[in-house]
Design a protein around this motif. Structure first.
Motif, mmCIF file in Angstrom:
data_model
loop_
_atom_site.group_PDB
_atom_site.id
_atom_site.type_symbol
_atom_site.label_atom_id
_atom_site.label_comp_id
_atom_site.label_asym_id
_atom_site.label_seq_id
_atom_site.Cartn_x
_atom_site.Cartn_y
_atom_site.Cartn_z
ATOM 1 N N GLN A 262 7.052 -16.688 -3.407
ATOM 2 C CA GLN A 262 6.388 -17.386 -2.312
ATOM 3 C C GLN A 262 7.377 -17.908 -1.278
ATOM 4 O OE1 GLN A 262 3.319 -20.162 -3.669
ATOM 5 N NE2 GLN A 262 2.912 -18.836 -5.415
ATOM 6 N N LYS A 268 1.811 -14.277 -1.721
ATOM 7 C CA LYS A 268 1.152 -15.552 -1.483
ATOM 8 C C LYS A 268 0.390 -15.940 -2.742
ATOM 9 C CE LYS A 268 0.553 -14.807 3.482
ATOM 10 N NZ LYS A 268 -0.433 -14.731 4.597
ATOM 11 N N ARG A 269 0.022 -17.197 -2.826
ATOM 12 C CA ARG A 269 -0.706 -17.650 -3.997
ATOM 13 C C ARG A 269 -2.035 -16.912 -4.133
ATOM 14 N NH1 ARG A 269 -1.871 -23.381 -6.772
ATOM 15 N NH2 ARG A 269 -3.808 -22.815 -7.823
ATOM 16 N N LYS A 326 -2.815 -24.143 -0.940
ATOM 17 C CA LYS A 326 -1.900 -23.076 -1.354
ATOM 18 C C LYS A 326 -0.632 -23.629 -1.999
ATOM 19 C CE LYS A 326 -4.564 -19.837 0.264
ATOM 20 N NZ LYS A 326 -5.278 -18.949 -0.674
#
Length: 370
Positions: A262, A268-269, A326
């Motif tokens: 990340q 990305k999460r 996030k």
């Protein structure tokens, strides 16, 4: 390995039920609680201002230690809500410094007496080794499976500087040694990354593993809980580059490998957040929060039944706010990943070294907690 596969398969099916229930706004019993028993703290960490919350000379905080939950408050909460807490898997006690609560042993004892199946442990800075040893011995007398997490942010003076306390490193190591001598097997050491220790990850991990403990590291967070919501992000691009290079040694570790990915932008999460649904944070005054990063509260355990405060319309509005979150906060990620293990499965399938990951999961980490 077959046992591990069957366990993961069972949890994958169970997780679909949680996903469906949340989509239908159907309440479920909580699985995890992070219990902040006090804001008292004897450390002066550079990345956290909890230690200032009870500073009489501070104008920033208006906290009052006298308003913290009493042992009777906690006892009443557990007894009144015992049925709704019947699915709880683990409760982590933290602070501040949890061992500064003179009744921390009694708190753990009453929770264990009412919820004997629940895994429990304490997170500590280890600055009171003799007091902690005495309290651990008392706890082990009625709860042999007790676990402890001791913060370790560097070797020697680096740890001392991060914690703002002379001899903090020596005291932390002494606390770990005492825990080992008492026979505690579940000892973990968490490292909070700051501009002081960002290039020491491998060094600390080596020390932790040499002691037979489990290592993890995570970024310092800015939020109301830590007393630093207005603090700006603190790492330069060069420092972040060093962090990601050091984290390459931990591609077998779900949390740290995804932290690296990340930071670099490789991913990305994807893990859904179950904070405020299957996991909750209770602060020292009884306010129930979805996680440590959110200051909004569902209600107070002194005024309402736990179930009632987390199933109303306001509770679902708060959860809706979390849909866009996030963050990659370890305490939240570890609980959400257990509820939604398909993200862990996806991560394993994409890994180049699946066997190393499976061996580590089988021995001591995430899937063992399912």
């Amino acid at each position: 390995m077959i046992k591990l596969f069957m366990l993961a398969k069972r949890r994958l099916f169970s997780s679909l039920g949680y996903k469906l229930s949340r989509g239908l706004k159907k309440p479920v019993k909580p699985l995890f609680i992070n219990f902040i028993v006090t804001y008292m703290c004897n450390s002066k960490c550079i990345m956290c201002d909890i230690w200032q919350k009870y500073d009489k000379d501070s104008d920033r905080f208006k906290k009052n230690i006298a308003d913290e939950l009493t042992l009777n408050d906690i006892t009443g909460f557990v007894k009144r809500n015992k049925e709704f807490l019947s699915d709880i898997k683990s409760i982590g006690f933290t602070g501040g410094e949890a061992f500064l609560r003179k009744d921390i042993v009694e708190i753990i004892k009453v929770v264990h007496s009412q919820l004997p199946w629940v895994d429990m442990g304490v997170q500590t800075n280890g600055l009171l080794p003799d007091i902690i040893r005495a309290k651990m011995r008392e706890i082990l007398s009625f709860y042999p499976n007790f676990k402890i997490a001791v913060s370790l942010d560097g070797i020697g003076d680096v740890h001392n500087e991060v914690r703002g306390i002379k001899d903090a490193y020596t005291k932390a190591l002494t606390t770990i040694q005492y825990a080992k001598e008492l026979g505690i097997s579940g000892i973990t050491c968490g490292m909070t990354l700051t501009p002081v220790n960002f290039n020491k990850i491998r060094e600390v991990a080596k020390q932790v593993e040499a002691m037979g403990c489990e290592f993890s590291c995570f970024m310092a967070e800015n939020c109301e809980y830590f007393g630093n919501p207005d603090r700006k992000k603190q790492f330069t691009q060069e420092q972040l580059k060093v962090i990601t290079e050091e984290l390459r040694d931990f591609q077998y570790h779900y949390f740290m490998d995804n932290l690296r990915r990340q930071i670099t932008g490789e991913s990305k999460r994807a893990l859904p957040c179950y904070s405020g649904y299957t996991s909750y944070v209770i602060d020292p005054y009884g306010e129930v929060h979805p996680c440590i990063l959110r200051n909004e509260a569902f209600g107070n355990i002194k005024g309402k039944a736990f179930r009632d405060m987390v199933i109303n319309r306001q509770a679902w509005e708060l959860r809706k706010k979390l849909n866009s979150c996030k963050c990659w906060c370890e305490c939240e990620v570890s609980s959400s990943a257990i509820v939604a293990p398909w993200d862990v499965a996806r991560w394993i399938l994409k890994s180049r070294d699946k066997m190393t990951i499976l061996r580590n999961l089988n021995k001591k980490t995430l899937l063992n907690r399912l």
